[in-house]
Design an enzyme around this catalytic site. Structure first.
Site, PDB file in Angstrom:
ATOM      1  CB  THR A  59      -0.982  -0.129   1.278  1.00 13.74           C
ATOM      2  OG1 THR A  59      -0.248   0.074   2.172  1.00 13.74           O
ATOM      3  CG2 THR A  59      -1.842  -1.316   1.036  1.00 13.74           C
ATOM      4  NE  ARG A 111      20.113 -11.418   4.004  1.00 13.21           N
ATOM      5  CZ  ARG A 111      19.110 -11.179   4.613  1.00 13.21           C
ATOM      6  NH1 ARG A 111      18.632 -12.253   5.334  1.00 13.21           N
ATOM      7  NH2 ARG A 111      18.432  -9.994   4.858  1.00 13.21           N
ATOM      8  CG  MET A 136       8.880  -7.800   5.262  1.00 12.71           C
ATOM      9  SD  MET A 136       8.573  -6.319   6.506  1.00 12.71           S
ATOM     10  CE  MET A 136       7.910  -7.277   7.869  1.00 12.71           C
ATOM     11  CE  LYS A 137      14.641 -12.546   3.130  1.00 11.69           C
ATOM     12  NZ  LYS A 137      13.171 -12.407   3.336  1.00 11.69           N
ATOM     13  CG  LEU A 139      18.466  -3.504   1.829  1.00 10.85           C
ATOM     14  CD1 LEU A 139      17.815  -2.014   1.635  1.00 10.85           C
ATOM     15  CD2 LEU A 139      18.173  -4.156   0.486  1.00 10.85           C
ATOM     16  CG  HIS A 155       9.897   1.089  12.071  1.00 11.58           C
ATOM     17  ND1 HIS A 155      10.049  -0.107  12.097  1.00 11.58           N
ATOM     18  CD2 HIS A 155       9.516   1.355  13.415  1.00 11.58           C
ATOM     19  CE1 HIS A 155       9.894  -0.775  13.165  1.00 11.58           C
ATOM     20  NE2 HIS A 155       9.850   0.121  14.091  1.00 11.58           N
ATOM     21  N   GLY A 189      22.574  -1.280  10.660  1.00 12.12           N
ATOM     22  CA  GLY A 189      21.520  -1.388  11.842  1.00 12.12           C
ATOM     23  C   GLY A 189      20.256  -1.608  11.525  1.00 12.12           C
TER      24      GLY A 189
HETATM   25  C1  GRF Z   1       4.235  -0.884   6.824  1.00  8.94           C
HETATM   26  O1  GRF Z   1       3.570  -0.599   8.076  1.00  8.94           O
HETATM   27  C2  GRF Z   1       5.809  -1.049   7.060  1.00  8.94           C
HETATM   28  O2  GRF Z   1       6.179   0.141   7.870  1.00  8.94           O
HETATM   29  C3  GRF Z   1       5.970  -2.363   7.481  1.00  8.94           C
HETATM   30  O3  GRF Z   1       5.128  -2.942   6.756  1.00  8.94           O
HETATM   31  C4  GRF Z   1       4.007  -2.454   6.321  1.00  8.94           C
HETATM   32  C5  GRF Z   1       4.318  -2.580   4.751  1.00  8.94           C
HETATM   33  O4  GRF Z   1       3.021  -2.190   4.312  1.00  8.94           O
HETATM   34  N1  GRF Z   1       7.206  -2.683   7.513  1.00  8.94           N
HETATM   35  P1  GRF Z   1       2.401  -2.184   2.946  1.00  8.94           P
HETATM   36  O5  GRF Z   1       3.014  -3.536   2.080  1.00  8.94           O
HETATM   37  O6  GRF Z   1       2.986  -0.961   2.157  1.00  8.94           O
HETATM   38  O7  GRF Z   1       0.974  -2.033   2.663  1.00  8.94           O
END
Ligand code: GRF
EC number: 2.1.2.2
Length: 247
Positions: A59, A111, A136-137, A139, A155, A189
């Site tokens: 989104t 990795r 969700m990885k 970098l 975040h 980090g």
């Molecule tokens: C967001 O809240 C982002 O900060 C978190 O996962 C969500 C991703 O949402 N890491 P979308 O895939 O952009 O809908």
């Protein structure tokens, strides 16, 4: 910037070691080197070229795609990358006619090889800004060294509170009354890079993790679109104290 005439201009170059020192928190900096410089970053293209990395529903990506339909926005999504197949984020990109790529960690020997592969693919799109939007990885250093100060992440908490994968759940469990979202420059980090912008979101008495996260995401999309546009139109700096100024 509306009406910018030049189609492209040279990227500002920064020494990668300077960039790494500026971006890291004091506690992570090696040695006593004094950082005298500031990362002064401008898009090299008009409109600025965005590569967006996603892992899920996308989104935030959709918000950027929608915003960039207006030429005055100053940025456009030139590619969308993912670490997994068959996600809605990729479908959104395809629906918008934006090229996509997938690098799954398990398809690479290790990795570092994955990090190099995704770096090279992203570099091929010549991004002014790489936007990690629900990617969700983590970098790795090779990737980040290729785009110093140019990789941003969103975040769903007010960093430095509640870093990590379960920010909304952690905020609820702690019992805070206000949480929010943070746009920051990515470092090696976990969620500890220089803060670009933040937006506060109240926690309601009847919130569960999902309702809170969805409300945060509304604020997150608005913040992301606002600040990516501003960065694309005017550039940004990150000084030796990690203070980010969006011009
Ligand atoms: C967001 O809240 C982002 O900060 C978190 O996962 C969500 C991703 O949402 N890491 P979308 O895939 O952009 O809908």
């Amino acid at each position: 910037m509306v009406g910018r005439e030049s189609a492209s201009r040279p990227l500002h170059t920064v020494r990668t070691d300077d960039a790494v020192r500026i971006l890291q928190p004091e506690s992570h900096r090696k040695g006593a080197a004094v950082v005298a410089s500031t990362l002064d970053l401008l898009p090299g293209h008009a409109p600025a070229r965005l590569v967006v990395l996603v892992s899920g529903s996308g989104t935030n990506l959709q918000a950027l795609l929608d915003a960039s339909r207006d030429p005055a926005y100053g940025a456009r999504v030139v590619a969308v990358g993912a670490d997994r197949d068959a996600i809605q984020g990729l479908a959104r990109a395809e629906g918008a006619g934006v090229p996509t790529f997938v690098h799954r960690v398990k398809d690479h020997p290790d990795r570092r090889a994955w990090d190099l592969a995704i770096r090279d693919t992203v570099a091929g799109y010549e991004p002014d800004l790489v936007v990690s939007a629900g990617f969700m990885k983590l970098l790795g250093p090779d990737f980040l060294a290729a785009f110093p100060g140019r990789v941003v992440n969103t975040h769903p908490a007010l960093l430095p509170s509640f870093p990590g994968m379960h920010a909304a759940r952690d905020a609820l469990a702690y019992g805070v009354k206000v949480t929010g979202c943070t746009l920051f420059a990515v470092t090696e980090g976990v969620d500890d890079g220089p803060v670009i912008a933040q937006s506060a979101v109240p926690v309601e008495a009847d919130d569960d993790e999902n309702s809170l996260h969805e409300r945060i995401k509304v604020a997150e999309r608005a913040l992301l679109v606002d600040y990516v546009g501003r960065m694309a139109r005017g550039g940004w700096t990150i000084d030796a104290e990690r203070k980010v100024t969006v011009k």
